[in-house]
Design an enzyme around this catalytic site. Structure first.
Site, PDB file in Angstrom:
ATOM      1  N   VAL A 365      33.091  33.091  33.757  1.00 29.07           N
ATOM      2  CA  VAL A 365      32.313  32.062  34.452  1.00 29.07           C
ATOM      3  C   VAL A 365      31.101  31.624  33.640  1.00 29.07           C
ATOM      4  CG1 VAL A 365      33.071  32.785  36.733  1.00 29.07           C
ATOM      5  CG2 VAL A 365      31.026  33.813  35.745  1.00 29.07           C
ATOM      6  N   SER A 684      37.840  41.664  55.902  1.00 26.08           N
ATOM      7  CA  SER A 684      37.756  40.301  56.433  1.00 26.08           C
ATOM      8  C   SER A 684      39.063  39.823  57.067  1.00 26.08           C
ATOM      9  CB  SER A 684      37.357  39.337  55.309  1.00 26.08           C
ATOM     10  OG  SER A 684      38.308  39.356  54.270  1.00 26.08           O
ATOM     11  N   LYS A 727      36.808  31.499  49.393  1.00 20.98           N
ATOM     12  CA  LYS A 727      37.804  31.437  50.466  1.00 20.98           C
ATOM     13  C   LYS A 727      37.992  30.012  50.978  1.00 20.98           C
ATOM     14  CE  LYS A 727      37.005  36.183  52.050  1.00 20.98           C
ATOM     15  NZ  LYS A 727      36.534  37.035  53.161  1.00 20.98           N
TER      16      LYS A 727
END
Length: 806
Positions: A365, A684, A727
């Protein structure tokens, strides 16, 4: 005459114990006698027939030997001469007569007498054999080799041994006249078989020759080295004299004086200057070619190369810094803002210290590259230290210079490479530090990264305080949880999340395609990669958090385009979504798309991975059985616990959810997450599992365009989650219209990409009831929405809807 005892062939005779000596028959031996019992035994022998029994004692440290301290075989000798020397010692000369075996020791206080018997050799019945002759030749050859390796051996001794044809004499003569230990000589003395005596002597000589050969090799090597050193010394001295005669060194400056001059010019602190001058003075007293001089010379060179007072002028222009950061990186708004804040603060307070930034994010990144941009924006020298796999504390603090091959630690070495006192040092992969028996490198970094301590950092090799307070440290990590807590406390964490699809598109178009085209000798006139091809690369050929694989794939396209152009087939290559498979082959990844059909027991979940977010569909099947819960799909412990928590909540609300209260007795529940080969875990998936089980048990379809994330409690509360950006981007790629998130994650919506917030409706939920109301389809809606089976009558669904909307 000897006093003959009752037993024939046995007699009593004065005895003297020898320390470190062994006498053989027909051999002459002289030794000193000082013990009282030994002197008395000699006097007793001289009063009679001058015969005395000589036997070696096992331990030379014993002053008063007993019978168990003596060997059993000795020699009866004749005393030839006694001379009185200094003190109370006597110099004795004896000649061996014959072997005798010790039977008993008679200790009369100040006199030792022994009962012995003659112990002759075993004479063979037949003439001397060929084996005996062969052993004699072997012994003579080994003895000649021994004499060659021992140059001081008397010549007459060599002649006597080599010319002898008597095996007994040869064996005893050689053994008596070469320096062997008592045990070996005694073993040969006690042996009665001549052939075995020769074999033992041959073995002893072979061993001695090997040892002497090794000693000679070592001596030759040492002598050669000394000679070489002396030769070099004389040559250097001759060179100095010749240079002086030629007038080539009119004002010679000693090496130590040169070091002192350099140390004075550095204007160091008092402690550092005195220490280095002491080392230079030590160097002047040592030989130029000694090893210690080389160690001191290396130490002084290393210290003088350090940037003690060299500082680069820092630039604190915010507009310039912003331009550099924007030109080098796309996106990363949070990181850029923090760097601009750093520049602004340093402009107002140049002396501020202790600002240590830690960039945390998945691989690729841009953590390392943004550190280079920061150094460029601040006009600081840049150097990088890779900490991955470092397990030795000495890698950070250095080795003591007394050790062979010692060197400074990575921090000091980085400063030497940077060439300034205020560089930007990137500590890469700080979460990959290890530790073992050699120390904990993370503990050594505590002093480096602590602004209250690093102004006097001491490296074990340098042994001088060096100021690190002006260094700007930036660290990187992939996993925040793996960073040791004491280190984490000293750093400011900045999270770098994975790139979205749009960010990857802009990065590829603005940075990666021009960079790789230039590297492969291409330009805009010879290669064009269309926008839809870049989207195809991000969607169908790469699936990662960063852009490393994307860059490699673009490089692959450039290579293939170069091949086409060089072959002369085309002058310009244009790559778009239609012909990209011609260059890269079939799509490696399929786009995440949901089926446009409402299903019972099938719910869209959202998951975070190291390469971004992914859709996670959860399926539930209800079977007749005995109440078993089956979990498949290689789930981790956390997801299994979420499934049990969801089932317990459903049992507590079964009536209000229009579910048979005793379903846990006669129904088996099978929860499955596809792609079972991939391990899955995380906190989650609780609301997703709960919704799927409620749908399957009640027969209520689930909306196909709804996705959800969140953890569930036994009371039905929805707990917050992490990784919302990744997400929701996965939901956007899959065409999801509505995403249910925990109420506590509502502030995180401000950090989402605008393309996500413009196309997705977000529903925040504090209780599972809100999730079920959003995801499940009522009986009325099941008749209105196509492709939705009507599984229950309207009258049966109303109580459930009422319960859900309470």
């Amino acid at each position: 005459m000897e006093n003959i005892t009752e037993q024939e062939n046995r007699f009593t005779i004065p005895m003297l114990a020898l320390r470190g000596l062994v006498l053989f028959p027909k051999m002459i031996l002289h030794f000193d006698v000082g013990r009282e019992k030994s002197v008395t035994a000699l006097n007793e022998a001289m009063k009679k027939d001058q015969q005395i029994f000589l036997v070696a004692q096992k331990d030379i440290k014993v002053d008063d030997p007993k019978e168990e301290d003596l060997y059993r075989v000795g020699v009866v000798a004749e005393v030839r001469q006694i001379l009185k020397s200094s003190g109370n010692t006597l110099r004795v000369l004896v000649e061996g007569s014959y072997r005798a075996r010790l039977i008993d020791v008679i200790d009369e206080g100040n006199l030792l007498q022994a009962t012995v018997e003659k112990y002759p050799l075993k004479t063979p019945r037949y003439p001397r054999t060929a084996l005996c002759d062969a052993l004699m030749r072997t012994v003579k050859e080994l003895f000649e080799e021994y004499c060659y390796l021992t140059p001081k051996m008397p010549r007459d001794m060599i002649v006597n041994a080599v010319s002898s044809e008597d095996p007994v004499y040869l064996c005893e003569y050689i053994t008596a006249n070469i320096p062997l230990n008592v045990e070996e000589k005694q073993r040969i003395l006690e042996e009665s078989v001549i052939v075995k005596r020769l074999e033992d002597l041959a073995g002893v000589l072979e061993n001695e020759n090997n040892i002497l050969s090794l000693e000679k090799d070592i001596y030759d090597k040492v002598k050669e080295q000394i000679d070489q050193n002396q030769r070099e010394y004389f040559l250097r001295e001759q060179m100095k004299v010749i240079s002086d005669e030629l007038g080539e060194s009119e004002s010679p400056m000693d090496e130590a004086d040169e070091y002192v001059e350099k140390i004075t010019k550095l204007k160091l602190g008092e402690e550092a200057e005195n220490k280095l001058k002491q080392e230079a003075e030590r160097l002047s007293r040592l030989p130029n070619n000694s090893q210690e001089a080389a160690v001191i010379r290396t130490y002084l060179d290393t210290c003088l190369e350090l940037p003690w007072n060299t500082v680069t002028k820092e630039k604190t222009d915010i507009a310039r810094a912003k331009k550099i950061l924007d030109s080098d990186h796309y996106g990363l708004t949070k990181v850029k803002d923090r760097i601009l804040e750093l520049v602004a603060v340093r402009k107002l307070a140049p002396d501020i210290k202790g600002q240590i930034i830690c960039l945390v994010g998945p691989p690729g990144v841009g953590k390392t590259s943004i550190a280079k941009s920061i150094a460029k924006a601040l006009n600081r020298n840049y150097t990088r230290i890779s900490l991955g796999g470092v397990r030795d504390e000495s890698d950070i603090r250095g080795h003591r210079k007394t050790y062979v091959g010692s060197m400074p630690g990575r921090i000091i070495n980085a400063l030497k490479l940077a060439g300034s006192k205020n560089p930007l040092i990137l500590l890469d992969e700080i979460d990959k530090l290890g530790n073992d028996f050699r120390g904990d490198p993370s503990s050594a970094l505590l002093e480096v990264l602590d602004s209250e301590q690093n102004n006097a950092f001491r490296d074990h090799y340098i042994e001088l305080p060096f100021d690190l307070s002006e260094v700007l440290f930036i660290t990187t990590a992939n996993n925040r949880d793996a960073i040791p807590d004491p280190l984490l406390d000293r750093m400011e964490i900045i999270e770098l999340t994975s790139y979205t699809r749009e960010e990857k598109f802009h990065i590829a178009k603005k940075y990666l395609v021009p960079k790789q085209s230039k590297r492969h000798g291409l330009s805009g006139k010879t290669l064009k990669i269309a926008d839809d091809a870049i989207y195809a690369l991000t969607d169908n050929y790469t699936r990662e958090a960063g852009v490393r694989t994307l860059e490699r794939t673009i490089a692959s396209l450039c290579r293939k385009a170069a091949k086409v152009i060089v072959a002369g087939n085309e002058k310009k290559v244009t790559i778009n979504n239609k012909n990209i498979t011609k260059y890269l082959g079939p799509h490696r990844f399929k786009p995440e798309e949901v089926e446009h059909k409402n299903e019972i027991g099938l719910v869209n979940g959202l998951a975070w991975t190291s390469v971004g977010g992914e859709m996670l569909q959860i399926e539930v099947a209800i079977l007749d059985g005995t109440g078993k819960l089956e979990l498949t799909g290689q789930l981790g412990d956390v997801m299994k616990e979420s499934a049990h928590a969801a089932l317990s909540y459903i049992r507590s609300r079964a009536t209000s959810l229009n579910i048979e209260p005793d379903f846990y007795k006669n129904k088996d529940i099978h929860i499955h997450i596809p792609e079972g080969a991939i391990p899955k875990d995380g906190p989650s998936a609780g609301v997703t599992m709960c919704t799927a089980v409620v749908s399957a048990l009640s027969g209520t379809p689930v909306r196909y365009d709804v996705a959800m994330t969140g953890e569930i409690t036994l009371r039905g509360r929805v707990l917050p989650i992490g990784g919302l950006k990744e997400k929701t981007m996965a939901a956007y790629r899959a065409g999801i219209k509505t995403v249910v998130i925990p109420k506590n994650n509502e502030p995180d919506l401000a950090e989402l990409d605008s393309v996500v917030t413009d196309n997705i409706k977000f529903v925040t939920a504090e209780q599972v009831d809100t999730v079920l109301k959003t995801a499940l389809i009522s009986a009325y809606e099941s008749h209105m929405i196509p492709n939705t089976p009507s599984l229950v009558k309207p009258t049966e669904i109303v109580p459930q809807q009422e319960a859900i909307t309470q």
